[in-house]
Each structure stands twice: as structure tokens, then as C-alpha cells.
Design an enzyme around this catalytic site. Structure first.
Site, short mmCIF file in Angstrom:
data_model
loop_
_atom_site.label_atom_id
_atom_site.label_comp_id
_atom_site.label_asym_id
_atom_site.label_seq_id
_atom_site.Cartn_x
_atom_site.Cartn_y
_atom_site.Cartn_z
N ASN A 130 0.86 -1.18 0.00
CA ASN A 130 0.00 0.00 0.00
C ASN A 130 0.90 1.24 0.00
O ASN A 130 1.32 1.72 1.04
CB ASN A 130 -0.90 -0.02 1.23
CG ASN A 130 -1.92 1.10 1.20
OD1 ASN A 130 -1.70 2.13 0.58
ND2 ASN A 130 -3.03 0.89 1.87
N ASP A 131 1.17 1.72 -1.20
CA ASP A 131 2.10 2.85 -1.35
C ASP A 131 1.67 4.09 -0.60
O ASP A 131 2.47 5.02 -0.45
CB ASP A 131 2.21 3.23 -2.84
CG ASP A 131 3.19 2.33 -3.59
OD1 ASP A 131 4.25 2.02 -3.02
OD2 ASP A 131 2.89 1.96 -4.74
N CYS A 132 0.44 4.12 -0.18
CA CYS A 132 -0.09 5.33 0.46
C CYS A 132 -0.10 5.25 1.98
O CYS A 132 -0.57 6.17 2.65
CB CYS A 132 -1.49 5.61 -0.05
SG CYS A 132 -1.48 5.95 -1.81
N ASN A 143 2.06 5.74 4.59
CA ASN A 143 3.40 6.32 4.75
C ASN A 143 3.60 6.66 6.23
O ASN A 143 3.34 7.77 6.66
CB ASN A 143 3.55 7.56 3.89
CG ASN A 143 3.05 7.33 2.47
OD1 ASN A 143 2.08 7.95 2.04
ND2 ASN A 143 3.66 6.39 1.77
N GLN A 151 5.94 9.67 -0.86
CA GLN A 151 6.76 8.46 -0.83
C GLN A 151 8.25 8.76 -0.61
O GLN A 151 8.95 7.99 0.02
CB GLN A 151 6.61 7.65 -2.13
CG GLN A 151 5.40 6.76 -2.15
CD GLN A 151 4.12 7.52 -2.31
OE1 GLN A 151 4.04 8.45 -3.08
NE2 GLN A 151 3.10 7.13 -1.55
#
Lengths: 814, 814
Positions: B486-488, B490, B503
């Protein structure tokens, strides 16, 4: 062929048909909120930074040209017919059309079937918003039932991201509507404390905020379904493309008129007080309501317009001339200083040719630009000088660009454009002469924006000169680095990869390639620096710099003179560029201009020779070309210059920026006719009658005009944001009209055409108004100056006693 | 509501009205030349790299939608009337319209006033060009006099520069025309050795290459002046905007038809042999003439089309099913593997949502994507695996992206997406199972593309696992780094500046925030690695990794179980994310999927509980949401996930990529009905009837469908380039249909809906065709497998003797 006319009285250019060869634009805003606006209401707005804080969307190089902007639609409800009073986007056949581009405002007016509409677009001083003031009048004999629809498309702030990162930004768009005001708040929920608002003075029949609802499926701005049907959809944008559209109904009786005000603005809230009620995601609007209601009141709009006019009139009153040449007058009095100020504000960021996403402020660009507006806003120039100096490196070199929001040097572009540091000497010297404020030299300024590195600005200038002195090549001429003023002469690059930048790729060590242009500039900067030393009473120190200047002068005379003109450069192999020995690129304009401006070769008669060569080899009816013959192919050792087709850009176009150097050089050697002739060739006003050839705005300088080797000889490109503006202003005012600030006072020595009977000028200099009257009594260039009717010795007008605020100068030329 | 229908026989989707909710696109090209093409001929083409080698211009997010593409105009000369046979750009009211999107080709056909036109667009295998094959027929009773105009707009190669750097690129455009072929050669004079060509099989009445000449002043693609007047201007582009337009006249008798072929292509010359004659700037066309004349011959076009069909049919024959569910059949047999292959070729670069300027190939993306096409092109997958592995760092971490042209890691994005290296283990293991080719493990592969760092691929896998093992947090769970899958999410970013990337900005050390998802993935990867060790007969080594897996299993059970579902993560303060303790984001889909897939908690009954929670808290009729409740505001310690409005993207949309993990988990615990139900909810074919809600293509998976908290619940976005394709394919084929490759041979254990009577499948595996017939004889999940009518023990089908190329499998489920 003309597409309009100058209204000098009102300081406006009036465009009388909408289909100008290119969109002819103007700028709104003088402080933090800016917009570009075309003659058909195209363009966009931003707050401070055209890349990171863009309010509205604009599609560059779109089809149709200039499609998207600040649009209104008028719909006659009975006939179900609609049109745009600004021509775009419906391009209906208007019975009358006029666009008045004024100083900081634009007025577009039109008639369509006896309905008159006029929209005045302004950005008021002191607030971050634009006003669209619509006046609409019924000239028919019967009442008419109209709907007005407004429409703007919001940009999701970051212009690059907005146009590329769709997988994110089709999901983020958010809007609020309250009391008829449309609030664009995309990303306000997260890290932004700013939003846009779009308000209307009338009560709304409806609204739209989702683009697809407004336009309908696969429709363009020319026929939105909402306008066609006469019915807003009251849509809320959730993702996709938020817009703002108001819908107002009105009935106008015969001869009745009505005014409606629209406001588009930018607002920041305190980050901790963004939401109201707290705990919700709703914008705290308390802080913005006052400014909205202020400008929805027509009285305040009129006040704002008056203030704006006042602001510009005060600036333009600083220097005013009346010469026999109308083109000289209107450029010097109105458009050239206006362009200088726009260039100051925007650097190279946003125009029809600059897409607003390059964020850098150029070190060289801005130092040069300042020469042209130093007399207008010296206090702001001082700030810019200090900002620029702080991006200088401890080596004396400078970042080629810095970022306006952070004021830090741009690492991507880096340094080593070897002429860069010299321009700082010239801008500081211009500041000193204009203001007499020597204190600036003691201002402590960082290097590379690093705390602890502070040194007086004076030392920065020393570093600048030392940087050049430390970097001399095999002929004792300055090494060119990545490029000099001619960014496209990349003698150390040797790039064979199209995916590289010519400027930032560097394959050679750069220990050989030298620039004669920098050599000339170096001497010019040394001479200015020596004058500064004298002002500081540091006479002992002058010796060293005099020696540097003499050495460089010798080097130019020895290695930089080609017999009939100055050599341009030596390449990486030690071969000449800009010499009769070359097959192509035999002669370049830059060293002819700057060497003479530096005084090199004047005694030796080289200046006259060089100028003759310019005239016979580079001059055309459309201006002076940068080089001849142009390069017919790409030369890997020359770089970007040879990447352009012949006649375009640096490869032999009329690169207008460098033309004034020749005008100045001609003036310096006493050729007033030739200097003014060159001035006229590229003067946009003088070119107005060939607008179908020139194509760019006739009120604004362009960076280039296609050269004789191009297929479109005479076609201008890249108007507005160019050093051309500053240098033409300097050439005409300081050298041809011959009125220039010096340490000793205002100096007057006009070198004007023989046919001129004289001219009048007023110049406000260090708080004193100089009313100047010049009369030609003979055919020479010898000026005798009278101050308040008493002849003085020489041409320097001594400053009057402190209480005297106006003095009268007359000059006889014989 | 539908906008077309599936033609399963022809493997086409047939769109029957042009105004689809969004442009419904297809891809042309399978090798180096690619194009995206919409149902109305919109889109653009490029060679290999959509950013650096773009042939034609496309304006993303334009108004009108999808305006610009591969256009033809037909003009009836007598009536001075014209239309586009592809609807766009004129949007004339066509009497019939059909767009057939097939595998690697698109056919658009229409009738307008009894003139039939059909255009087939294809990119042939083996050559770098596209063919537009126009067939036109007169169905009237009288002859008709027609003009055909073609038009494409050239991009000046670098798509970013082309859309931003106007002060340069308005000067560089260059064209040649020879024998009716238009050659686009901008920058060919300098560092490019490539050009584009646009040819036509008919003799020309005229041509245009300057956009303004073709369109006329301020006109759009919908009404070019040249088409309106019926007369080309024979213009040459010098700067500005080069286009290609041919003009052909033809008279068609009643019932007569005619075929015209247009070719748009890309060609590279040897850099030293670019010009002809040498010394000029003219393109050497000798090298390109053959390919042009080849495809101007209709016979060769038909051959090319046959080859293309053959190529796809061969690929699709590798796995074919016949189930009671038509949506399953057409996705598994046609569209899902097609999408998998497109995703392989394009990664995330160019779609309607991906603007083609992001050049990276994702380490995680591509390793995952491979799972879905491993059976189709294992040799190409192997190359990709080795490319990816070479961007692994010596730490075991990996560049998050690499550049396809240079194959080097992307420094701007960097590393530390801590799940990344594990996906390499999964892709290698998939390759091994599909091919049995253990030699790949011995391939020497560099780290960080540095010569001298070569190690066997096997060691890279060890490094991957070691990287995770070395980075455990306070709960012995893996640290998340910048983000996991889940790149989001953070958790170490803490960004308060909208001009930062979530990111790549990292303010916290990242020694606390942990990911339960990575924990599950780690166990799954360890299990695969242990199998690899067994294949290598390295049984001793398994102990260590078994221990790691057991420890991680314990850590998840101890700290990763929330009572009713798996926790998602621990934040920088050590607090839970995805727990009943949280106010928002109480439950996330990812750990429920991947922990169960890794076998965690199955014995303990946690899996059943977690799946029940998914069903009750995350599942909707449109699919399973990523998290609930969504975040109502931005949380600086959570990052981008909370930047989205609720219901969109990672903040609670139906993120389709992760739905198949739940399908697999449901199948693993034996819930065939539930698994296939979830499969159907997001199956685009099954959603075809609600196309007005879904809006994206009904033949292709989208990355997301708006969740129940969104205002547009059920609306899909970001179709085509998404890991969704691969995972749905894996879920349906390997787990629901239950046919999967293993080291021991093909494994069969269907977990299908109770209502299904069975299904048939063919699978080519290691050169053997398995013809499989599955029959449900009871309501359970117990499969009894018969090979060539003989029951075998268990579900692994032993490989047949070498010469046997087809075996028959039947399965009884009771």
C-alpha cells in the site's frame, strides 16, 4: 496589416478583431496574484508560483489555439441562442469586438444582436484575486430575457502533477458551495492551507462544479450542454475535473444595462484554523468573507481600478519622453517599462511561450532584467540583488537559477555558466548609480544560502571578478564553461544523445574553450567595479583591476580580433568560432556589441570596422541576426546552437536581446542615425503594420524574429519574458536619448538621428524631477547642457540643493 | 446500461455507440511499437518509451474528452459536407457506428448517408509501424465524388518537453515529403537517428504538414479549413506544429468499394548513414522504403493481420476454460490474459490514466505482474526477472523502479519500500514451477547494475529474505519503510508540505512502524523459498528459514491479531492501525488476504473469523473495500492514504488489486461460493450491464472502484495497467478453478460454487496439453483426480513420459 491600434492616451492597445495571428496576451496582477489573459479571454491565473500554485487550468499548444480561459456565456432564453462576449469559446460572429489591453487590466467588449457586453478584468492591488466586471446593455426596442453563465476550470494547484498524474488526481477534486460562492478546495483536507473561491454579485439561478455535468459528454467549451439547455445541473465535483460556473438570469428592458461582478481569488488560512466547525473538513470561510464582499461592491471595484491606474501612472512618470518618433515615445513611455516590470515579476516563468512550470529565476536573466527597471522600483531591485547574491557560490560562480519559493540555488541546473557572476557587478552598479545608496555594499550576504558564510555584498563582487580571472584559457581569454550569455553555444558538451540536456551534460573538462564575449563583459564589469572602488575611496585597490582590464583588452586585441570584426570564441580544440576562417558562423553579434560597449578597439578603429561588418553581414530590415552564415548542420563541438534549423533561435535568427548592444555601440561611436534605425527595425510598434508577418503582439518585444535563412523571415516568437525589453530600454533611453544615471548625477549626451529637431523628457532621479528639453542646432553629436538656463561644463548635471525637487535642463546639440 | 456487447467468437468487444462514459481504449502493438486507441480513434503512438520516443501528440484530460488521434475525414465534394467515420473529431450523427476492439487491433466502422467506411488499425508483428486500412463503399444509387483527408499530429519525440518547452520547440519542427510520404524529422538534424513516416497507398491530391494551415486560424479538429474547403494547402512545417495529412480524391460508383492504406511508422537509421545525399540534411530513405512498400500492399496487410491473430490465439490456447459462467469464461479465455500481456509490455506507463511520462518499471509491480503471464511467455518473464534482480541493492533492498531504456535503478524514487524484495522470491518461484528450469537460480546477476558484483540469482533471493529478517520492529514484525504494497500508507513520512512527494519524503527514522502485511508476505515468501531449497536438495538450509517463518507466525499471532481480524500495521508511535481500537481505519483488507494466503491462523480459526469480518465490514455489491471506516481527515502520521476523500483510492475504495487475495483465502478455507461471488463482483464482464455506473471498459479490470463512502459508489477508475489483472487471473485459475503449476506437476483442486455442475479446461504445461474435465458429484470440495481414466493418489498429476504431448484428466468433486 494591422489587427488593432495604439490608444496612447489611455495607454492601451486596442485589438479590433479576435483572430490575431497568435493570441495577443496581457498580464493581470502586480504583486502576488498573477494571470495571463489573451485578447479572447484565454489564459490562467496563479499565486506567486505558476507551477506550484496554479488556480486555473490552461492547455498549452492546444487545438483550437488558446482554448480555455475566463469565460462567460450569454444566452438569449427565448431564442435558445448563446454566444461568448469575448469571442472564445463559441467564436460566434460578433457585430463589434474590441479588446483593450491596458496596464494591468484588460477590457473586452462586443455587440451581438444589439446586446452589448463589456468585461473588465483586473487584479486589485493589495488582494489576491481577480475581478471580472461585466456590463451588459440591451440596445433593442424590446425587453430581452438573458441567462449568463460563467465558467473557469480549476487546476489542482501543481500544474505538472495536474497534467500528468491522473491516477491520483481524478480522485482528489473537492468543492464547497456556500452563499453562492464556489470554493475549490482540492487537497485542502491534507497539506494545503489555501483554497480558491469564485463568487458572483448576483443571486444564482444555479451552478456547476463538475466539468462533465457542465459540458455534457464529449462536448467542448464552445457548446456546453448547460448553456445550450439554459439550465445548470447544480453539480458537485467529486474527483475528476472541478470547475466553477454560476448561472444568473436577468431581464433587460430597452436601453437598460446591468453590472455583474465575478471574483476569482486565492486565500490562505492559518494552518491550525483551517476548518469551521473545528473537527469537520469544511473550510473556515470567516477569514475570506470580507474580501469577497468588498469586491462584490462596484464602488470598491472602481476604487481598485483607480488605484491600479495610479500605481502605473506613478511608475511611468519617472521617465517620460516626447520625441519626433511616435514609436519611440509609446515604447519608452508605456510599453517598454511595462514589459520590464512584467519581466521583473515573472522572470521567465509564464507567458504564451513559457509554460509556467520552469520555476527558476535566472541569475544572469534577473541581473540583466534589473537594468531596465532599476529606476522604477529600486527598493525591490535591491531585494532581488541580495537574493541573487546569496545564491553565489564561494568560488565566485553562481547557480544558474534559483527557486523563487525557497530562494535556494537549483541543483539540477547547477553552475558554470561562466558569464553569470559578472552580471551581478552590473546590476549592483546600476543600483548604486540610480540610488546613490552605497550602504548596499556593506550588506552581509550568504554564499550558497549557507548560514555562517555571510560577507559584505562588496566581497561578492570581488569574488565574481576573481572567478573570471582565475579561469582563463590558452589565449588568456575567459573560459566559457557550459555556456556564456548564448546558452546554446555549448563548447564543452559534445552531446550525441537526444535525451540529454545540452546545458547540463558536460563531457569535456572545459580547459580550452574561451569566450570573447565574456572577455568584453569582463572589462565592462571591471570598469564598473573600479568606479565603485572610487566611490568607496579605495583608490589603491583600483590598480589590480585596472591591470586585469588592460590585460584582457590586450588579449582581445591579440586573439579576439579577426581583421574585420571580433572573434566569438575558441572551441575545445582551440579553433576560432566567428571568424572569416570558418565556413559557417563566421560572424556573431555578441562580441561586436559587448567588446565595443567595454571600450575595446575604439581607439584602434576596430569598433567602426566591426560595426560596418555587422551592418553588411548581419543586419536585415527585420533586425540584426545573431550570426552568419547559420550552421547548416549539427556540430557536436558547438552544441545546441547548431541544433536549430537555420534562421531560428540562436542559429541566425534576429535574436532581439542582443540588438541593443549594437545600438549602444553605434551610439558610443556617434552614429545616431544608425543606432535609431536599428532600434526601429525591431521596435514592435514600428512593426505593427506588418503584424501578419511579425505575428506577435505589436506592443511588446519578442525574444526573436526569424532570420533571413528561415522560411518565415520576419516572424517573431517568444514575446514578453525576455532580456530584450531591458536592453532596448537601456539603448534608447541611456544611449540614444543619452540620459543616464551616474555617480556624479544625471548625465545627458543624446546621440539622436540627424533628422530629429530635438526632444523633451522628464526624468525623476534621486527624488528630483529633471525636465529636459533637447534641441538640435547642428548636425553633430556635441551636446551643450544648460541647467536652469545656465550652461554647465560637460554633461554631468550636478545634483541640486536638497530642497529643490525640480530642475530644468536644456541641451543644444551641434 | 450497456454500450456494446462481447463478441466472444471473434474475441472482440463491440462498442455500439461512440459516446461511452469514458473513452474505452485498446492497445496496438506487442513488441516495440505501441499505441493506445480509443473507440473513436483517439490516442497516440510511441516506440518503446512513451515519454522519450512519442510519435504523435495526445492531450490528456482535454476538452472535449479524447480529442486528438488517428483521424480520417470523408468529404462529399458536391455537397461540401464532411464527417469522420470514427465519430471523433467531427462528431457527426452517424447512421451506424461500431468499434471492435480485438486482440492487438481495432476496427471502427460506420455509415453516413449510405457511405460505408471501415478502418482497421493494426501494428504488424516484426515491424515498427501501424496500419490504417480504410475500406469505403458507396451504397447509393448514384456515383459519389469523395475526398479523403488523413491527419495525425506529430509529437516532437520527448513528450514532456513537447508539452512544456515551447520557446525551443516552436522552432525545431521539420518535415520532408517525397513520393507522397510525409517524413517527420524534427531534431533528426542533430542527435536523433530516428524519424517518423506517414504514407498512403493512393496518389495524393495534396498534403499538409503545418497544423495551422490544415486547421485554419482558431479552428479545431472538428472543422479544419482544408477539409471544409476540400483543398489541401501543400504546406511545409517550419517550426510550430508539424502534422501529417494526405488528401485523396475518389469517385465511387454505386456499390463500388475501395481500399486505401495509411501507414504511420518509426524508423532508425545508422547514425553515420543518416543523410542522403551525404553532406545534405535530407533523410536517407533507402532503408525505409522497403517496409513502406511492403505494407502499402493489401496482401501483406492481410498476412500481417493473420499473423497477429495467430500470435494471440497461440497465447490464449495455453489456458482455456469452459465453465457455467460466461463472465468467467471470457475473462479467463480472452480479456484477462490479454490485459496481463499489456501490463507486462507497458508496466504502468501509458493508458488513459497513465500519461506515459513516468518511465519507471516497478520492482514490486513487475514481479507481481509476472505471476499472471508466466504461463504465456516464460522466456520473456525470465529476462524481466533478471533485469529486476540486477536492480537489487547489496543490502537486499531494491530500487522501487528502474528505467526501461537504461535498466538502471531510479535514484529519484530510491529504495526502502520494504516489501519490494519479497516479490522477487514469488516471481522466481512462479517461474520455477511453470518451467521446471532450475538453472535460472545459477544465473549470475549484478547488484545495483554494478559490474563485479555478480552473484547467482539464488543469492539474490537469500538477500531479499535477509533484508526483511534484519529489519524487524518492536513487535518482531517487519518494519514498513517508506511504504509496503500500500504505497499510500506512509508511516514514517510526516509530511506537512504539499509540494513534497509522500513516498520520497521521509522525516522519521522508521525504527518503529511495522507492517503485518509484510509479515504475512514474508512467511509466504519463506515457504516458497523453502520449496526452492528442497528442489535444490539443500535440506539442511531449510531449518533456518523454517525458524524465521515460525517466529514470524508467532509474532503475527501475538501482535498481529486483533480478535476478529488481523491488524494492519503499527505506526511510528507503536499504536495499532487496522484495529477495533482505532476510530477510523479499523480493518484493512491486505493482512486478511496475505496472512491467510501464508497459512497464518488457519488452524487457530483466525482465518474464518477474519474472512467473516471482511464480509461484514468490507464487502459491498461492487467488491471489497480496502479499509473501513475510511479516514475522514488527513493524519500526518498515516500519510497519503488519508489524503484521499473517503471512498477513493487507498482510503476505502474497492481497490481491486487486493480483492483476489480474499478470493484466494476463501478458496483456501473451502468457500467456493464466496470466492466466486467476490470474483464476480469486480469481474468487468459481469459489470457490463451497469456500464453507466462502472464507466470504465467492461472487458478490462480497473485498479479501483469507488467505495460506499464515495459520492460515486461503483465508479471504476484507472483501467488496464494494474496488478488487478494478474491477481484476478491467479485467483480464478489457480485457486477457484484450482489448476496450478507446482514442482511436482500440475495440481488440480477446484473450489467452485456449489451450483456449478463442473467445467472443462485445457492447460498447456511444460509442453504437455492437459485436457481437464471437472464434474461436481457432491456438494463438497473433495476432488478425486483421474489421469487418462485412472484415479491417482492426491491432486498432483505426475508428468507424463517424454513423448506424450496430451493427457486427459477428469476430476470428480464430492
Amino acid at each position: 496589416m494591422k489587427y488593432g491600434y495604439f490608444d496612447d492616451e489611455n495607454k492601451e492597445y486596442v485589438i479590433t478583431r479576435p483572430d490575431t495571428p497568435l493570441p495577443w496576451i496581457n498580464y493581470l496582477g502586480c504583486e502576488s496574484y498573477f494571470g495571463i489573459i489573451s485578447n479572447t479571454a484565454g489564459g490562467y491565473s496563479f499565486y506567486k508560483d505558476a507551477r506550484l500554485r496554479r488556480l486555473t487550468r490552461y492547455r498549452y499548444n492546444n487545438v483550437p489555439t488558446d482554448f480555455g480561459g475566463r469565460y462567460l456565456y450569454i444566452r438569449e432564453n427565448k431564442k435558445k441562442e448563446f454566444w461568448s462576449p469575448t469571442w472564445q469559446p463559441t467564436r460566434s460572429k460578433l457585430e463589434q469586438y474590441k479588446c483593450r489591453h491596458g496596464l494591468g487590466y484588460t477590457i473586452i467588449s462586443s455587440f451581438y444582436k444589439k446586446i452589448e457586453a463589456k468585461i473588465r478584468y483586473i487584479v486589485p492591488l493589495g488582494d489576491n484575486l481577480e475581478i471580472w466586471q461585466l456590463s451588459i446593455k440591451n440596445h433593442r426596442k424590446n425587453p430581452v430575457d438573458l441567462s449568463i453563465f460563467s465558467c473557469i476550470e480549476f487546476c489542482l494547484w501543481n500544474a505538472i502533477d495536474d497534467s500528468t498524474n491522473f491516477q491520483r488526481n481524478f480522485n482528489t477534486g473537492e468543492i464547497e458551495i456556500e452563499d453562492g460562492v464556489i470554493y475549490h478546495k482540492t487537497e485542502y483536507r491534507e497539506r494545503r492551507n489555501h483554497f480558491a473561491f469564485f463568487a458572483c454579485s448576483d443571486s444564482l439561478e444555479g451552478f456547476d462544479t463538475q466539468r462533465e455535468n457542465f459540458l455534457g459528454s464529449y462536448r467542448g467549451w464552445e457548446n456546453p450542454i448547460v448553456v445550450e439547455s439554459g439550465q445548470s445541473s447544480n453539480s458537485y465535483a467529486f474527483g475528476w475535473s472541478p470547475i466553477g460556473s454560476h448561472h444568473i438570469n436577468l431581464i433587460l428592458n430597452p436601453n437598460e444595462s446591468k453590472q455583474i461582478i465575478f471574483i476569482l481569488g486565492y486565500h490562505e488560512n492559518n494552518i491550525d484554523n483551517r476548518f469551521d466547525p473545528i473537527g469537520t473538513q469544511k473550510i473556515n470561510k470567516k477569514t475570506v468573507k470580507e474580501v469577497i464582499s468588498k469586491y462584490l461592491n462596484p464602488i470598491n471595484v472602481e476604487k481598485a481600478f483607480a488605484s491600479l491606474n495610479n500605481y502605473w501612472n506613478n511608475l511611468l512618470n519617472i521617465f517620460h519622453v516626447n520625441t519626433p518618433d511616435i514609436h519611440t515615445n509609446r515604447m519608452v513611455n508605456i510599453w517598454n517599462p511595462y514589459q520590464n516590470m512584467i519581466t521583473f515579476k515573472l522572470s521567465r516563468s509564464a507567458s504564451f511561450f513559457e509554460s509556467g512550470i520552469s520555476r527558476g529565476i535566472g541569475f544572469r536573466d534577473s541581473n540583466q532584467d534589473m537594468l531596465g527597471f532599476m529606476h522604477l522600483v529600486p527598493i525591490e531591485a535591491k531585494k532581488r540583488i541580495l537574493d541573487l547574491a546569496a545564491t553565489q557560490l564561494i568560488t565566485g560562480g553562481a547557480y544558474h537559477q534559483y527557486q523563487p519559493l525557497t530562494k535556494k540555488g537549483n541543483h539540477d541546473i547547477g553552475s558554470e555558466f561562466n558569464d553569470d557572476p559578472l552580471w551581478l557587478v552590473l546590476s549592483v552598479s546600476a543600483y548604486l548609480k540610480e540610488t546613490g545608496d552605497l550602504n548596499i555594499l556593506d550588506e552581509l550576504v550568504q554564499f550558497n544560502n549557507e548560514p555562517g558564510t555571510e560577507q559584505p555584498l562588496f566581497n561578492h563582487l570581488q569574488c565574481s571578478l576573481q572567478y573570471i580571472h582565475d579561469r582563463l584559457g590558452p589565449h588568456d581569454l575567459p573560459l566559457i564553461g557550459r555556456a556564456d550569455w548564448n546558452d546554446c553555444l555549448n563548447l564543452n558538451c559534445f552531446s550525441d544523445n537526444p535525451d540529454q540536456s545540452f546545458q547540463t551534460t558536460k563531457n569535456k573538462e572545459g580547459k580550452v574553450a574561451e569566450s570573447v564575449f565574456i572577455a568584453g563583459l569582463f572589462i565592462a564589469a571591471l570598469k564598473e567595479f573600479i568606479k565603485i572602488l572610487k566611490q568607496k575611496n579605495s583608490l589603491d585597490e583600483t590598480k589590480l583591476y585596472l591591470e586585469w582590464a588592460e590585460n584582457m583588452n590586450s588579449a582581445i586585441l591579440k586573439y579576439g580580433w579577426d581583421g574585420e570584426w571580433f572573434v566569438r570564441a575558441y572551441d575545445n580544440f582551440g579553433n576560432k568560432i566567428g571568424s572569416h576562417e570558418c565556413e559557417e558562423g563566421q560572424i556573431f553579434i555578441e562580441p561586436q556589441g559587448y567588446c565595443i560597449m567595454a571600450g575595446v578597439g575604439i581607439e584602434e578603429g576596430f569598433a567602426e570596422k566591426a560595426l560596418n561588418s555587422v551592418k553588411s553581414k548581419l543586419a536585415t530590415p527585420h533586425g540584426i541576426m545573431l550570426c552568419q552564415p547559420p550552421y547548416s548542420q549539427y556540430y557536436i563541438h558547438l552544441g545546441e546552437i547548431s541544433s536549430y534549423p537555420p534562421g531560428y533561435k540562436e542559429n541566425g535568427s534576429i535574436f532581439c536581446h542582443s540588438n541593443p548592444w549594437i545600438m549602444i555601440a553605434e551610439a558610443m561611436v556617434g552614429h545616431g542615425d544608425q543606432a535609431h534605425d536599428y532600434y526601429t527595425r525591431i521596435n514592435p510598434s514600428a512593426r505593427e503594420t506588418i503584424s501578419e508577418v511579425h505575428r506577435c503582439e505589436p506592443y511588446i518585444y519578442a525574444q526573436m524574429i526569424a532570420g533571413k535563412d528561415a522560411s518565415t523571415f520576419g516572424e517573431a516568437k517568444n514575446s514578453w519574458l525576455t532580456g530584450t525589453a531591458t536592453w532596448n530600454f537601456i539603448a534608447i533611453t541611456n544611449w540614444i536619448l543619452g540620459i543616464r544615471p551616474t555617480y556624479k548625477g544625471l548625465y545627458i549626451s543624446p546621440i539622436i538621428p540627424k533628422s530629429w529637431s530635438g526632444f523633451q523628457a522628464t526624468r525623476i532621479f534621486r527624488g528630483v524631477k529633471y525636465s529636459i528639453s533637447v534641441e538640435r542646432v547642428g548636425k553633430g553629436n556635441n551636446s551643450i547642457v544648460y541647467v536652469n538656463n545656465k550652461q554647465i561644463d560637460g554633461n554631468f548635471i550636478p545634483p541640486p540643493p536638497p530642497k529643490i525637487k525640480e530642475i530644468f535642463i536644456s541641451v543644444k546639440i551641434n
